[in-house]
Motif scaffolding. Sequence first.
Motif, short mmCIF file in Angstrom:
data_model
loop_
_atom_site.label_atom_id
_atom_site.label_comp_id
_atom_site.label_asym_id
_atom_site.label_seq_id
_atom_site.Cartn_x
_atom_site.Cartn_y
_atom_site.Cartn_z
N GLY A 114 0.79 -1.22 0.00
CA GLY A 114 0.00 0.00 0.00
C GLY A 114 0.82 1.27 0.00
O GLY A 114 0.27 2.37 -0.07
N THR A 115 2.16 1.13 0.08
CA THR A 115 3.03 2.30 0.08
C THR A 115 3.86 2.35 -1.20
O THR A 115 4.03 1.34 -1.89
N VAL A 116 4.41 3.52 -1.49
CA VAL A 116 5.29 3.72 -2.64
C VAL A 116 6.72 3.83 -2.13
O VAL A 116 7.00 4.68 -1.27
N PRO A 117 7.66 3.01 -2.61
CA PRO A 117 9.03 3.07 -2.11
C PRO A 117 9.75 4.34 -2.56
O PRO A 117 9.80 4.65 -3.75
N GLU A 209 -10.51 8.60 4.49
CA GLU A 209 -11.48 9.63 4.08
C GLU A 209 -11.28 10.00 2.62
O GLU A 209 -10.17 10.21 2.16
N GLY A 210 -12.40 10.07 1.89
CA GLY A 210 -12.35 10.48 0.50
C GLY A 210 -11.56 9.55 -0.40
O GLY A 210 -11.04 9.97 -1.43
N GLY A 211 -11.41 8.29 -0.01
CA GLY A 211 -10.67 7.34 -0.82
C GLY A 211 -9.17 7.38 -0.62
O GLY A 211 -8.41 6.78 -1.39
N ALA A 212 -8.71 8.08 0.42
CA ALA A 212 -7.28 8.15 0.73
C ALA A 212 -6.83 6.86 1.40
O ALA A 212 -7.64 5.99 1.76
N ASP A 213 -5.52 6.72 1.59
CA ASP A 213 -4.98 5.57 2.32
C ASP A 213 -5.36 5.69 3.79
O ASP A 213 -5.45 6.80 4.34
N LEU A 214 -5.54 4.55 4.44
CA LEU A 214 -5.74 4.53 5.88
C LEU A 214 -4.48 3.93 6.50
O LEU A 214 -4.14 2.77 6.25
N ARG A 222 -4.82 5.92 14.00
CA ARG A 222 -4.91 5.79 12.54
C ARG A 222 -5.24 7.13 11.93
O ARG A 222 -5.82 8.01 12.60
N PHE A 223 -4.89 7.30 10.69
CA PHE A 223 -5.17 8.56 10.00
C PHE A 223 -5.19 8.32 8.49
O PHE A 223 -4.70 7.29 8.00
N SER A 224 -5.76 9.28 7.77
CA SER A 224 -5.82 9.19 6.31
C SER A 224 -4.61 9.86 5.68
O SER A 224 -4.04 10.80 6.23
N SER A 225 -4.24 9.37 4.50
CA SER A 225 -3.06 9.89 3.81
C SER A 225 -3.30 9.84 2.30
O SER A 225 -3.65 8.79 1.75
N GLY A 226 -3.13 10.98 1.65
CA GLY A 226 -3.33 11.04 0.21
C GLY A 226 -2.23 10.33 -0.57
O GLY A 226 -2.47 9.79 -1.66
#
Length: 373
Positions: A114-117, A209-214, A222-226
């Motif tokens: 789910g992350t970008v290196p 939120e809004g389709g962002a990463d959780l 936990r928090f959202s991340s674009g």
Amino acid sequence: MTQREADMKVLVVGAGYAGTIAANRLAKRARSAVRITVVNPRPDFVERVRLHEEIAGTGTAATPLTAMLSAGITTRTGTVDKIGDGQVTLADGTGLDFDRLVLAVGSTVAPLPGTVPAGTWEGAREARAALAGLPGGGVVTVIGGGLTGIETASEIAFGRPDLRVRLVGETIAASLSERARQRVRDGLNRLRVEVVEDGVTQVEPGAGEGGADLVRLGSGARFSSGLTLWAVIGTVPGLAARSGLEVTADGRAVVDAQLRSVTDPRIFVVGDCAAVPGSRAACATAMPQGAHAADTLARVIEGREPEPYSMGYVGQALSLGRQDGLLQVGRRDDTVRRLHFAGRTAAVVKERICRYAKFSVRTATYTWLRGPK
């Protein structure tokens, strides 16, 4: 010089700092005694120390290998799948023979799903495109409290002040002295980077939120991340192990005092993929190792005895955006001193260090400190 020495075929696998300086230095030292071929997955030399600039859009990290390698060195774009007895097999099934080989495939990353290196060229390009499409007010999360994570978060915050940047790591700047760590925190604060000292357990793409990463933390928060970037370096490609070379538990090839594989002395192993006691992943490590391997091979061609490898560190340098930085003074054994320098002057020095590294790789003009006694 024997006929075999005059026709010696040398393969350099990997064209990062270690591999490129090894190829250029051997071409300079051995002259017509060798035929050098550099095999690399891409036709470019990538300045890994500038990947954070590539991501943020404040600079570029790639230069064509044709502009970095000396005349007479052959290049082959491809990935080595396995090293055998005097031959390598590429991913496309073709083979290349060698008399000597320099293995310099560096290190890589194992990003959390789910992350970008952030520590690879491909990941940096993907992150740059994603960042360009992120609207103002968006959130970028950088996972990794080491120098890679700090520089990545700082550069994005500097280049995109309209974004909210968060740096997450169990410990921030652990390799620096206590005072230097506090200065790094001050620099991050001035750039409005939010620092969270915690571990990340999971990233769920599109679940925020809004389709962002959780992003889920070890503490339960936990928090959202674009955009979520993985800035933790530490794994090595499996080429050495897959080829039957003796490796350590983390996959690094075991070498002798001259940086030759203990399994096959025809193979030099340099840079992040070599298990050299007391070394750390850095261009300050890769360059002297690559240069030493070339010098050793040149000595062998000349019929002289090889010398053991030795190098000492001088410190660590990092940027905090384009106008701030920090220089941590260290001992030759890489332990840190209390002394550090920071601010705009440190940023200028860091930039000059990066330019000198590229110049040294291209020209093979490089010297280094001997290691501690």
